[in-house]
Scaffold this active site. Structure first.
Site: not given
Ligand code: G6Q
Length: 546
Positions: A206, A212, A267-268, A353, A384, A512
């Site tokens: 996003k 990463e 994002g989620r 989250e 199990h 972070k």
């Molecule tokens: C979700 C969070 C988080 C996000 C990641 C990736 O709700 O905001 O999990 O999706 O940190 O972020 P980017 O899509 O910006 O790389």
């Protein structure tokens, strides 16, 4: 606004916790033959039985009264309408618009978002068509049959979970891999298994700044060039899913190869947006549309069904009841479907989250427990492993049991056995086994009285452990879409009652920032002051690495 704990509705539930909340489910079932039909319902292809949760008619009424007092329905309508309910980030929360149909309902600052949503969906559809038909070819003229999605968190977990869950719908010959971890192993192991000539890299971020993802994307690009491709070939093999056009351009991806979404997609909550491209590439456009359609069915139910029958509302309220009034700390998600093996991982993020917060919307500390610890595993594997604690441990852990009545792989009597377990576990958790029953069973099995007395306490189960059973005919794109939306809205409801912002995630920031500060210290540079433990560990790592 009145603090939640000062609402008479909150205090009515507190009182009920000491009466109805203490009742044993065994007794509640024995007293009421209608309990199953009274506490179950159906929507968008999902049947939800919540009769084995710790509610009574009085508790349900009190929870609905609390929901009214907290303005849950008004907040829901504000979300659907495009109000910036994510106040700490100043954003609307409109993932529902990504699967919507009706124009004029979802407005951001007075502007209908649907035309943009539709335009982007149609670009995605056309791109999928070109990839699937082979019209879009790689730099050596071969069709691209493999996707490597590079993203993390919300830009990874949803697409991973859905492509796994819908594996039976995968288009023939298509392969998809997901790289998320900055641990080089994740990318290296993936690159070993793919052919650069037939691979499409999808960089999903996003913000297009996530450490990463950017690290993995740069390394993937370098690897691609090392395999003999030229800079010009990158355009054929790399696409971006993002809201950050400039970032995409800077990375070197042509913005004509970029699929957009908007800051009002969390994002989620983003698998329904351009972030879903790897899903559509894997299962085909029609199936991706069915996924959206299924979610829309649940959205409509959540938006319009009367409170008494509104499943996300009721489940969210029951979560609040178990967590804040009965003090239950955790929540297990137990899908009896191997294809749903990543559902718990997905819901860990969606729920924790969103609702792992301890200040209210206006910044004051909450004085009640909020989001529970979510974990889970596919049944029967979990049985199990950790079910021992769920049955006999000192914590009471509400569980969701999920299953399709029909399997995509009807092999012998496997599915009947799976379903028998899906049914037996909630029954056992509800009923339990008293010490007397355990003793009688031991004697019946040939034990003498002394032996039966010795073992009975170990073989007794307290029962009264709440479960929700979610049943569907089959896991299809549509029922999966409905299931995910059910959880999204259920999480929303609990957050609204708790008066927390379910749509920010400041709790992921501090680590972070510190990692950025520490990085130079691992690459020969100097850094800031640390506590003795962190400094000691840094010194040790540096010594080990020479
Ligand atoms: C979700 C969070 C988080 C996000 C990641 C990736 O709700 O905001 O999990 O999706 O940190 O972020 P980017 O899509 O910006 O790389």
């Amino acid at each position: 606004m009145t603090a939640r704990t000062e609402l008479p509705e909150w205090n009515a539930l507190k009182a009920l916790a000491g009466t109805d909340g203490e009742r044993h489910l065994r007794d509640l079932f024995a007293e009421d033959e209608e309990r199953f039909s009274r506490f179950s319902g159906e929507a968008a292809g999902l049947f939800v039985d919540y009769s084995k949760t710790r509610i009574t008619e009085d508790v349900r009424d009190a929870l609905l009264a609390l929901s009214r007092a907290c303005g849950v329905e008004a907040r829901r309508d504000a979300m659907f309408g495009g109000t910036a309910i994510n106040e700490t980030e100043g954003r609307a929360v409109l993932h529902v618009a990504l699967r919507a149909q009706e124009e004029g309902r979802h407005l951001v600052e007075g502007r209908d978002v649907l035309p943009d949503v539709r335009a982007e969906l149609s670009r995605m559809e056309s791109f999928c068509g070109k990839i699937h038909s082979g019209e879009h070819k790689g730099h050596t003229g071969k069709p691209l049959d493999t996707v490597v999605n590079i993203g993390i968190g919300g830009s990874d977990l949803g697409p991973v979970m859905v492509t796994e869950a819908l594996a039976p719908y995968a288009l023939k010959g298509r392969k998809v891999h997901f790289v998320s971890n900055v641990d080089g192993t994740h990318l290296a192991e993936t690159l070993r298994r793919i052919d650069p000539e037939t691979t499409l890299f999808v960089v999903a971020s996003k913000t297009f700044t996530t450490q990463e993802t950017m690290t993995n994307a740069h390394s993937a690009r370098a690897w691609f060039l090392e395999q003999g491709a030229s800079e010009d070939d990158v355009a054929k093999h790399f696409v971006a899913l993002s809201t950050n056009e400039e970032g995409v351009r800077e990375f070197g991806i042509d913005t004509s190869n970029m699929f957009r979404f908007w800051d009002w997609v969390g994002g989620r909550y983003s698998l329904w947006s351009a972030i879903g491209l790897p899903i559509a590439l894997q299962i085909g456009w029609t199936n991706f549309e069915s996924l959206l359609l299924g979610a829309r069915g649940m959205d409509e139910h959540f938006r319009t069904a009367p409170a008494q029958e509104n499943l996300p509302l009721l489940l969210g309220l029951i979560d609040v009841w178990h967590r804040s009034f009965l003090g239950m700390h955790a929540h297990a998600v137990l899908p009896y479907d191997q294809y749903l093996h990543r559902l718990a991982a997905y819901l860990q993020q969606a729920d924790m989250e969103s609702n792992g917060k301890s200040v209210t919307m206006n910044g004051t500390p909450v004085s009640y427990p909020t989001g529970a610890i979510v974990f889970g595993e596919a049944g029967t594997n979990g049985q199990h492993a950790f079910y021992q604690l769920i049955h006999q441990g000192t914590d009471v852990i509400p569980c969701d049991f999920l299953a399709p009545a029909r399997s995509h792989n009807p092999l012998g009597d496997h599915h009947e056995k799976l379903l028998a377990n899906f049914l037996a576990q909630p029954e056992a958790l509800m009923r339990g086994r008293t010490e007397d029953e355990a003793r009688a069973e031991l004697i019946e099995g040939g034990a003498d009285a002394a032996e039966a007395d010795r073992l009975a306490p170990h073989k007794a189960f307290p029962g009264n452990r709440p479960t929700v059973s979610i049943l569907t005919e089959e896991i299809t794109p549509a029922t999966l879409g409905a299931l995910i939306a059910l959880y999204e809205h259920r999480i929303f409801v609990a957050g609204a009652v708790w008066d927390i912002n379910s749509f920010d995630q400041w709790g992921v920031e501090l680590g972070k920032t510190l990692a950025k500060a520490i990085l130079p210290e691992l690459t020969g540079g100097t850094g800031g002051a640390h506590d003795a433990s962190t400094a000691g560990l840094i010194a040790r790592i540096n010594a080990s690495r020479g």
